[in-house]
Every structure is written in structure tokens, then in C-alpha cells.
Design an enzyme around this catalytic site. Structure first.
Site, PDB file in Angstrom:
ATOM      1  N   PHE A  12     -34.401  70.351  71.190  1.00 50.27           N
ATOM      2  CA  PHE A  12     -33.677  69.105  71.437  1.00 50.27           C
ATOM      3  C   PHE A  12     -32.940  68.556  70.216  1.00 50.27           C
ATOM      4  O   PHE A  12     -32.270  67.546  70.316  1.00 50.27           O
ATOM      5  CB  PHE A  12     -34.590  68.030  72.030  1.00 50.27           C
ATOM      6  N   GLU A  27     -34.021  62.544  78.083  1.00 57.52           N
ATOM      7  CA  GLU A  27     -34.540  63.918  78.073  1.00 57.52           C
ATOM      8  C   GLU A  27     -35.953  63.987  78.631  1.00 57.52           C
ATOM      9  O   GLU A  27     -36.725  63.029  78.500  1.00 57.52           O
ATOM     10  CB  GLU A  27     -34.584  64.445  76.633  1.00 57.52           C
ATOM     11  N   ARG A  73     -46.191  69.718  63.687  1.00 57.96           N
ATOM     12  CA  ARG A  73     -45.958  68.313  63.348  1.00 57.96           C
ATOM     13  C   ARG A  73     -46.697  67.922  62.072  1.00 57.96           C
ATOM     14  O   ARG A  73     -46.302  67.021  61.359  1.00 57.96           O
ATOM     15  CB  ARG A  73     -46.453  67.485  64.523  1.00 57.96           C
ATOM     16  N   ARG A 131     -40.784  56.215  63.015  1.00 62.72           N
ATOM     17  CA  ARG A 131     -40.850  55.823  64.416  1.00 62.72           C
ATOM     18  C   ARG A 131     -39.909  54.641  64.573  1.00 62.72           C
ATOM     19  O   ARG A 131     -40.271  53.513  64.267  1.00 62.72           O
ATOM     20  CB  ARG A 131     -42.295  55.429  64.754  1.00 62.72           C
ATOM     21  N   ARG A 142     -45.115  70.003  69.028  1.00 64.76           N
ATOM     22  CA  ARG A 142     -43.849  69.851  68.306  1.00 64.76           C
ATOM     23  C   ARG A 142     -43.652  71.072  67.415  1.00 64.76           C
ATOM     24  O   ARG A 142     -44.601  71.539  66.766  1.00 64.76           O
ATOM     25  CB  ARG A 142     -43.924  68.584  67.448  1.00 64.76           C
ATOM     26  N   LYS A 172     -39.722  64.549  78.586  1.00 64.12           N
ATOM     27  CA  LYS A 172     -40.712  64.507  77.504  1.00 64.12           C
ATOM     28  C   LYS A 172     -41.746  65.591  77.788  1.00 64.12           C
ATOM     29  O   LYS A 172     -42.534  65.480  78.725  1.00 64.12           O
ATOM     30  CB  LYS A 172     -41.385  63.136  77.413  1.00 64.12           C
ATOM     31  N   LYS A 199     -39.724  56.196  74.018  1.00 63.98           N
ATOM     32  CA  LYS A 199     -40.387  56.992  75.054  1.00 63.98           C
ATOM     33  C   LYS A 199     -40.714  56.098  76.246  1.00 63.98           C
ATOM     34  O   LYS A 199     -41.058  54.922  76.089  1.00 63.98           O
ATOM     35  CB  LYS A 199     -41.629  57.674  74.507  1.00 63.98           C
ATOM     36  N   GLU A 219     -40.045  71.335  71.247  1.00 62.56           N
ATOM     37  CA  GLU A 219     -41.434  71.246  71.709  1.00 62.56           C
ATOM     38  C   GLU A 219     -41.766  72.580  72.382  1.00 62.56           C
ATOM     39  O   GLU A 219     -40.989  73.082  73.202  1.00 62.56           O
ATOM     40  CB  GLU A 219     -41.544  70.084  72.704  1.00 62.56           C
TER      41      GLU A 219
HETATM   42  P1  ATP Z   1     -47.451  60.772  72.563  1.00 60.22           P
HETATM   43  O1  ATP Z   1     -48.903  60.696  72.266  1.00 60.22           O
HETATM   44  O2  ATP Z   1     -46.944  59.738  73.488  1.00 60.22           O
HETATM   45  O3  ATP Z   1     -46.964  62.157  72.828  1.00 60.22           O
HETATM   46  P2  ATP Z   1     -46.857  60.977  69.929  1.00 60.22           P
HETATM   47  O4  ATP Z   1     -47.505  59.971  69.046  1.00 60.22           O
HETATM   48  O5  ATP Z   1     -47.431  62.330  70.002  1.00 60.22           O
HETATM   49  O6  ATP Z   1     -46.761  60.334  71.326  1.00 60.22           O
HETATM   50  P3  ATP Z   1     -44.234  60.099  69.854  1.00 60.22           P
HETATM   51  O7  ATP Z   1     -43.303  59.981  68.752  1.00 60.22           O
HETATM   52  O8  ATP Z   1     -44.760  58.820  70.261  1.00 60.22           O
HETATM   53  O9  ATP Z   1     -45.373  61.106  69.501  1.00 60.22           O
HETATM   54  O10 ATP Z   1     -43.494  60.818  71.053  1.00 60.22           O
HETATM   55  C1  ATP Z   1     -42.628  61.797  70.720  1.00 60.22           C
HETATM   56  C2  ATP Z   1     -43.275  63.134  70.850  1.00 60.22           C
HETATM   57  O11 ATP Z   1     -42.956  63.669  72.111  1.00 60.22           O
HETATM   58  C3  ATP Z   1     -42.671  64.074  69.859  1.00 60.22           C
HETATM   59  O12 ATP Z   1     -43.460  64.112  68.690  1.00 60.22           O
HETATM   60  C4  ATP Z   1     -42.616  65.417  70.540  1.00 60.22           C
HETATM   61  O13 ATP Z   1     -43.741  66.171  70.162  1.00 60.22           O
HETATM   62  C5  ATP Z   1     -42.720  65.071  72.001  1.00 60.22           C
HETATM   63  N1  ATP Z   1     -41.502  65.389  72.777  1.00 60.22           N
HETATM   64  C6  ATP Z   1     -41.501  65.971  73.991  1.00 60.22           C
HETATM   65  N2  ATP Z   1     -40.276  66.098  74.483  1.00 60.22           N
HETATM   66  C7  ATP Z   1     -39.424  65.591  73.565  1.00 60.22           C
HETATM   67  C8  ATP Z   1     -38.004  65.428  73.518  1.00 60.22           C
HETATM   68  N3  ATP Z   1     -37.212  65.804  74.503  1.00 60.22           N
HETATM   69  N4  ATP Z   1     -37.495  64.841  72.398  1.00 60.22           N
HETATM   70  C9  ATP Z   1     -38.284  64.438  71.381  1.00 60.22           C
HETATM   71  N5  ATP Z   1     -39.628  64.569  71.389  1.00 60.22           N
HETATM   72  C10 ATP Z   1     -40.207  65.131  72.464  1.00 60.22           C
END
Ligand code: ATP
Length: 565
Positions: A335, A244, A266, A413, A251, A246, A419, A296
Site C-alpha cells: 500500500f 483501503e 514492524r 500516529r 506489517r 485493513k 482506521k 501487510e
Molecule cells: P490495530 O491493533 O488496530 O491493528 P495497530 O496498533 O496494530 O492497530 P494501527 O496503526 O493502529 O496499528 O493500524 C494500522 C495497522 O494496520 C498497520 O500497522 C498495518 O499493520 C495494518 N494495515 C492493514 N492494512 C493496511 C493498509 N491498507 N494500510 C495501512 N496499514 C494497514
């Protein structure tokens, strides 16, 4: 039960630095706590006046509390402020100045009075809060005043956090810490320590296992793991995968019941009032009796093209919401689905959840749509999709397991979601979300601001913030100029107990760990200067942006940097 009992426990906790000892002190207390006080006592011991997801706060800063102290003690405000400057702690200041009355108030009295203070809002509410707190101070002992003052501003300084409380509940009501795993799971689905305390006290593990998901109770978000190489993704996820886009936004958890819609961040804050446009779109385009959706929210231009996260952050506001709805339109990309028509979908596989999600989305447009995705295991197809996403400005992709066990792991996590970002593909380091814990004054041309910020990662085991790097580059002139003002309210007199730094690390200012910044780094190396993972440091860090959507404890963890080394 008298509030004094809570004060005794808090004092004991403050005296010890050992997690096990803290757990035992709390467990002993829980075992003797009457059922009728258990919920409120648990919140107070966690330094709160409500559940985590309701997030009720008194809305009083140190400055306001000092005014209450002055009123209650009959001292001059200037003198009170002077004592506060000397002590550096609001609790000790209140303790010194508030009278030595006998402890008469109950847990219920204090809890309710603090909640009443929190409820005061609108015109004149600050004065009301100051007066109410002063009245409360007049009824308590010095020791009680110390912890009430800290509860009011939200800094307990006992060193015990939610995890210690969960440990203690497990020990107190099941006899061992083994129940912690189940408690953790329940806590991620229902982040409410008081509620869980009552459940486990009444029905032991059975009570905890019965904890479910429901409307207006946000669940902790599922998170994604990172990998070092593209091929590793295929070792971690078996079978077909959903790839998907990103999205680089905020969130958003969407709760729907009949014609009522609530939105949560979040950090589990209720952000419904900031996004009336999203609520409208959900009402029009989602059709079901009740559901909980995950997605998101991103800022978009008039053609629906994605805009930067920083643009979206302008929508984080209490005032002028309607104006900004016009100025900065957003689109919600969905999603996942966690709940539908009275049934939890947390334990269902991702394909089942996605099918249900598709069935409730009746219309897609630039206000609300399903996230861009492909389903495949073909490496070339995935690379092509990834490149296409990067070209249109996405951060990368999320790759999700479609196996039978691909459940929704709230608050975790894990390897079900991975990712893959532009930085990894280019062989660069990932970005880090670091907590600002100190500041070094700028010199020469930078003397109006900080020269660098001392930043830390979070150690989930010790519950401390370990220093990791000093960030001095990447700030724009405007950001530098605003930095002292932005950080002022987090300044503290001494190194906070929760910060783990070497003795010779001496920033000019210490900050309460609160502000999270995203930083790009070149390399993780061994360093004698920092405490992260026994002495790891990030070289050549560059500030990218603030992460107001993350709390300090949601920063990059020690475990993550060990994996990335
Ligand atoms: P990063 O700083 O890399 O965004 P993070 O610590 O904020 O990471 P991660 O769990 O590492 O959070 O990455 C997932 C985040 O990406 C989710 O919390 C969400 O907010 C975002 N996101 C964007 N697109 C998607 C998707 N298609 N599915 C799930 N999460 C997504």
C-alpha cells in the site's frame, strides 16, 4: 575512554527518578565524550550493543549469565543461583560475586567483547558464550560486572530510555532541547542512536537534517489514528481520500536493491529468512533498480482467501521454514512506497507515492498484490466498501489523506491515516494492546494457571507502564494451561521500576513488561485501583490474542485511552 566512565554515568542515572536530571547527566557526559567513543558509548548507555534496527543481542538469558558468574568467581552454581533468587537482579548478583579488580577495560574493549559473544551461533555456541562472558568478568571490577551483566540480558534498569538519550544529545550538541523534534524525525527514519549521536556531534542540526533512508535500514512504520464517529473522519481529512482494506496480518517493509531483497517487521526485525516465498514473489513481480515498499503480509488459503492473524503467526519460526511455506501460504498486500531508484519519497504526497508504487508492481497474483482500495469522498460509497470488506472478513478500512501534505510520517500516529473498524461501527469499544506486568494465581479449577493478568498501557511521557485492567476471561483452556510456561521467563522478584502501580496493587507475580496481548473492552471508567491517566480502568476486558509483532513500548498509550474515554 575507560568503560568505568560509562559505569559512573549508569550509576548516577540509576540513583535519580527525574527525567530532567537524567537528561542533564547524559548531556554532560556527551559533551565530554571523545568523538571516537561516542557511537559505542551511546549504544551502551541505551542498554544496547548495536543500533535498534540491527537489534544485535547476546542471546544470553539470566540462567546462562549465572553460569558465567559461577565460572568467573569460582563459586558453586547452586550458591550463585541462591544469591540471584535473593537479589532478584542479575546485575547485583554479578556485583556481589565478581572480584574487585581495577578498572582497566576501555569502552571499545567491552563493546567488542559483547558483540563477539553475540556473534557466536550454532552448535556449542551457548558454552562459548558462557566462557567468553566469564573471561570478560575476570577482567573487570564489581561495579563494571553489574552493568555488563545487565547489558548482556538487555535490562538496564536505569529508567532512562531512547527518548532521554535523544533529549540529552539535543542539549549537549545544540544547547537546547528544541532540536528534539528534528532528532525524533531523523530517529524514525534511521533508528540508530549511535549514528545520530555522531551526526549531531559533527554537524549539529545540519547533520540531523541530512539523515536519509536507504537499503537494509528499516524505517519506523507510519501508524493510523482512531476516531469516535464515522463523521469525524470527514472533519479530520479534507478532500478526496483513499479508502483501503485493513488487512489483519503482519506489517512488512520490503527493501529491494538489484536482485537483493530484505524484509522487516514492524519491530524492525529482519524477517527475511521466515518468508522466502515473499522474497521470491518480490523478485518476480517488482521491477525497479531499488525501492522500499510498505505492506501487510497475510496468510491465505489456496483460493487466495484471507486467513486469521493467528494462522500467520505460525510462520514466525527459525526452523522448518520450508515446510511452513507450503503449509501456510501468504500474500503480500502493498500500500505504500518510501523510496525509489535512489530517491526518498517520504516527503512526497500519498498520491505521488502510490503512483510510483503502481509503476513498480509489474504483476499481481495471490502471492503479491496492491491493497484493495477506492478513491472517493462519498460517504455512501465508503460505507458500502467498508461493509463489503467486513463481509469478506477484514478488520475494517484505512482512510488516507490524498492532500498535498500527505507525506509518509515515519513512526508517527497522525491524522493522515485513520482506521475505521468493525467494532467502532457497531458502537463497541476498540481493542487495546496491553502489556502484561503482573499475574494473580488462579484458584479452584484454575489453580494450575493464572486467574488473571495485570495489564498496563504505556505512558510515552513518563516512559512508564501504567496499570489499566486485570484480564481473566477470553482465554481458551489450552492458552490457560500454557500461560505459566509462557510467562515464566519474564518473572521478576519485585515490581519493575518501569511499572507504575498503586501501592496496594499486589499481584502474586510481577513480570518484566514484554508480552503484549490484544484485549477487547466494554468501557473505560474511573477507578481507584489503576494508575493509567490518573486512574482510568478498562471494564470487562476479554483476551483476544497475543501480539508478538508488538514490543511493550508499541502498546496502546495513555494518550490514546484519554482520547477514547
Ligand atoms: P490495530 O491493533 O488496530 O491493528 P495497530 O496498533 O496494530 O492497530 P494501527 O496503526 O493502529 O496499528 O493500524 C494500522 C495497522 O494496520 C498497520 O500497522 C498495518 O499493520 C495494518 N494495515 C492493514 N492494512 C493496511 C493498509 N491498507 N494500510 C495501512 N496499514 C494497514
Amino acid at each position: 575512554m575507560k568503560f568505568k566512565k560509562i559505569v559512573d554515568v549508569l550509576e548516577e542515572l540509576e540513583k535519580t527518578g527525574s527525567n530532567n536530571k537524567m537528561r542533564d547527566i547524559l548531556a554532560d557526559f556527551f559533551q565530554d565524550c571523545p568523538d571516537s567513543d561516542l557511537k559505542q558509548a551511546t549504544y551502551l548507555l541505551a542498554g544496547r550493543i548495536s543500533s535498534e534496527y540491527r537489534g544485535v543481542v547476546t542471546g544470553m538469558s539470566d540462567k546462562l549469565v549465572l553460569q558465567s558468574v559461577a565460572k568467573a568467581s569460582g563459586r558453586d552454581l547452586k550458591k550463585v543461583k541462591k544469591i540471584f533468587r535473593k537479589k532478584g537482579d542479575i546485575g547485583e548478583t554479578a556485583e556481589e560475586l565478581i572480584g574487585r579488580r581495577k578498572e582497566k577495560l576501555s569502552v571499545k574493549n567491552v563493546f567488542e567483547e559483547l558483540n563477539e559473544i553475540a556473534e557466536a551461533s550454532g552448535e556449542g555456541s551457548q558454552d562459548k558464550k558462557i566462557i567468553s562472558l566469564a573471561e570478560l568478568f575476570k577482567k573487570v571490577s564489581s561495579k563494571e560486572a553489574k552493568y555488563i551483566a545487565r547489558l548482556v540480558v538487555g535490562t538496564m534498569r536505569t529508567g532512562s530510555g531512547d527518548k532521554t538519550i535523544l533529549d540529552a544529545l539535543a542539549v549537549a550538541f545544540t544547547g537546547s532541547a528544541d532540536a528534539r523534534k528534528e532528532l525524533d524525525k531523523a530517529y524514525h527514519v534511521h533508528p540508530d542512536l549511535g549514528y545520530l549521536a555522531e551526526k549531531i556531534a559533527k554537524r549539529k542540526l545540519k547533520g540531523i537534517k541530512s539523515v536519509g533512508i536507504s537499503f537494509k535500514r528499516p524505517v519506523k512504520a507510519m501508524l493510523a489514528q482512531r476516531v469516535k464517529s464515522f463523521d469525524e473522519i470527514f472533519r479530520k481529512i479534507r478532500g478526496k481520500m483513499a479508502v483501503e482494506e485493513k488487512y489483519d496480518g503482519e506489517r512488512m517493509q520490503v527493501h529491494v536493491k538489484g536482485d537483493r531483497v530484505k524484509l522487516y517487521s514492524r519491530r524492525l526485525e529482519d524477517i527475511s529468512s521466515q518468508y522466502p516465498d515473499v522474497i521470491k514473489a518480490v523478485k518476480k513481480q517488482i521491477k525497479c533498480d531499488s525501492c522500499i515498499l510498505d505492506g501487510e503480509c497475510c496468510a491465505v488459503d489456496d483460493k487466495g482467501r484471507l486467513l486469521h492473524f493467528q494462522v500467520l503467526m505460525q510462520r514466525r519460526r527459525k526452523y522448518n521454514v520450508e515446510k511452513y511455506v507450503e503449509k501456510i501460504p501468504v500474500c503480500l498486500f502493498l500500500f505504500d512506497l518510501l523510496y525509489l531508484d535512489g530517491k526518498s519519497y517520504l516527503q512526497k504526497s500519498y498520491p505521488e507515492r502510490y503512483k510510483a508504487l503502481k509503476s513498480v508492481v509489474k504483476k499481481q497474483n495471490n502471492k503479491l498484490k496492491l491493497a484493495n482500495r477506492i478513491v472517493t469522498r462519498d460517504k455512501e460509497k465508503i460505507k458500502k466498501f467498508f461493509n463489503r470488506m467486513i463481509k469478506k472478513g477484514a478488520e475494517g478500512v484505512l482512510i488516507k489523506s490524498m492532500a498535498d501534505d500527505s507525506v509518509y510520517k515515519a513512526g508517527t500516529r497522525g491524522w493522515l491515516w485513520i482506521k475505521w473498524k468493525k467494532e467502532y461501527a457497531e458502537g463497541m469499544m476498540d481493542t487495546f494492546d496491553l502489556v502484561v506486568v503482573g499475574g494473580f494465581k488462579g484458584k479452584g479449577r484454575r489453580s494450575y494457571s493464572y486467574g488473571s493478568l495485570l495489564c498496563a498501557v504505556y505512558d510515552t511521557k513518563s516512559k512508564k507502564f501504567d496499570t489499566f485492567t486485570k484480564v481473566g476471561s477470553g482465554f481458551t483452556d489450552k492458552q490457560l494451561k500454557e500461560l505459566p510456561k509462557k510467562m515464566k521467563k519474564f518473572k521478576v522478584k519485585e515490581k519493575p521500576k518501569s511499572v507504575n502501580a498503586r501501592k496496594d496493587m499486589k499481584p502474586d507475580v510481577w513480570f518484566k513488561p514484554s508480552v503484549v496481548i490484544e484485549v477487547l473492552g466494554a468501557e473505560i471508567t474511573k477507578s481507584p485501583l489503576h494508575t493509567a491517566a490518573g486512574g482510568l480502568a478498562l471494564r470487562f476486558p476479554r483476551f483476544l490474542r497475543y501480539r508478538p509483532d508488538k514490543s511493550a513500548k508499541q502498546a496502546t498509550t495513555v494518550k490514546e485511552i484519554r482520547q477514547m474515554k
